[in-house]
Motif scaffolding. Structure first.
Motif, PDB file in Angstrom:
ATOM      1  N   TRP A   7       0.799  -1.213   0.000  1.00  0.00           N
ATOM      2  CA  TRP A   7       0.000   0.000   0.000  1.00  0.00           C
ATOM      3  C   TRP A   7       0.838   1.273   0.000  1.00  0.00           C
ATOM      4  N   GLN A   8       1.850   1.373   0.820  1.00  0.00           N
ATOM      5  CA  GLN A   8       2.619   2.617   0.916  1.00  0.00           C
ATOM      6  C   GLN A   8       3.238   3.008  -0.427  1.00  0.00           C
ATOM      7  N   ARG A   9       3.741   2.014  -1.155  1.00  0.00           N
ATOM      8  CA  ARG A   9       4.313   2.312  -2.481  1.00  0.00           C
ATOM      9  C   ARG A   9       3.240   2.815  -3.438  1.00  0.00           C
ATOM     10  N   MET A  10       2.073   2.182  -3.426  1.00  0.00           N
ATOM     11  CA  MET A  10       0.982   2.619  -4.301  1.00  0.00           C
ATOM     12  C   MET A  10       0.500   4.007  -3.878  1.00  0.00           C
ATOM     13  N   ARG A  11       0.398   4.250  -2.591  1.00  0.00           N
ATOM     14  CA  ARG A  11      -0.033   5.553  -2.081  1.00  0.00           C
ATOM     15  C   ARG A  11       0.900   6.654  -2.582  1.00  0.00           C
ATOM     16  N   GLU A  12       2.192   6.426  -2.477  1.00  0.00           N
ATOM     17  CA  GLU A  12       3.156   7.423  -2.949  1.00  0.00           C
ATOM     18  C   GLU A  12       3.061   7.614  -4.461  1.00  0.00           C
ATOM     19  N   GLY A  13       2.850   6.522  -5.188  1.00  0.00           N
ATOM     20  CA  GLY A  13       2.694   6.618  -6.638  1.00  0.00           C
ATOM     21  C   GLY A  13       1.468   7.420  -7.027  1.00  0.00           C
TER      22      GLY A  13
END
Length: 136
Positions: free
Chosen positions: A25-31
């Motif tokens: 999730w954190q990677r997708m959120r930043e993306g």
């Protein structure tokens, strides 16, 4: 290009909400935050706050066993992403790259095969993922 945008937004909305309940999730959120900063700088922080709120709603619904909320949230984010792409089509390629990062990977694992036999009053329960059985 409208059908192409609709298909991309649909895929993105589903992927975003699905990943909210995972370690990715954190990677997708930043993306997604980066994508919105490029497309609508003035709305980016509000969108990030909405992503966080959506994740909280999703996790609460999953914990309560409410399966309808996930579909509603996917639909909501499909619409938001479609509107972003309609207003800023230049971010479509960035979105495709982001989705590719989380797309299906080729697996080297052996295929799984399940076989079961039951007779008389016996029951067989098989699942490829989580399974919850409530019987008395």
């Amino acid at each position: 290009m409208e059908p192409e945008i609709a298909a991309l937004a649909s895929s993105a909305g589903t992927t975003v909400v699905t990943l909210m309940a995972t370690d990715a999730w954190q990677r997708m959120r930043e993306g997604m935050a980066s994508l919105w900063r490029r497309g609508h700088e003035e709305r980016a922080e509000a969108v990030v706050a909405d992503l966080d709120a959506t994740r909280e709603d999703l996790l609460a619904a999953l914990a309560a066993g409410d399966t309808d909320v996930e579909a509603e949230l996917r639909s909501e984010w499909r619409g938001r992403i479609r509107r972003l792409l309609t207003n800023r089509p230049e971010v479509a390629e960035d979105l495709r790259r982001l989705l590719d990062e989380f797309g299906p990977r080729e697996s080297t694992a052996a295929p799984i095969s399940q076989h079961a036999t039951a007779s008389g009053r016996a029951r067989v329960y098989q699942a490829g993922r989580d399974q919850h059985i409530s019987e008395r």
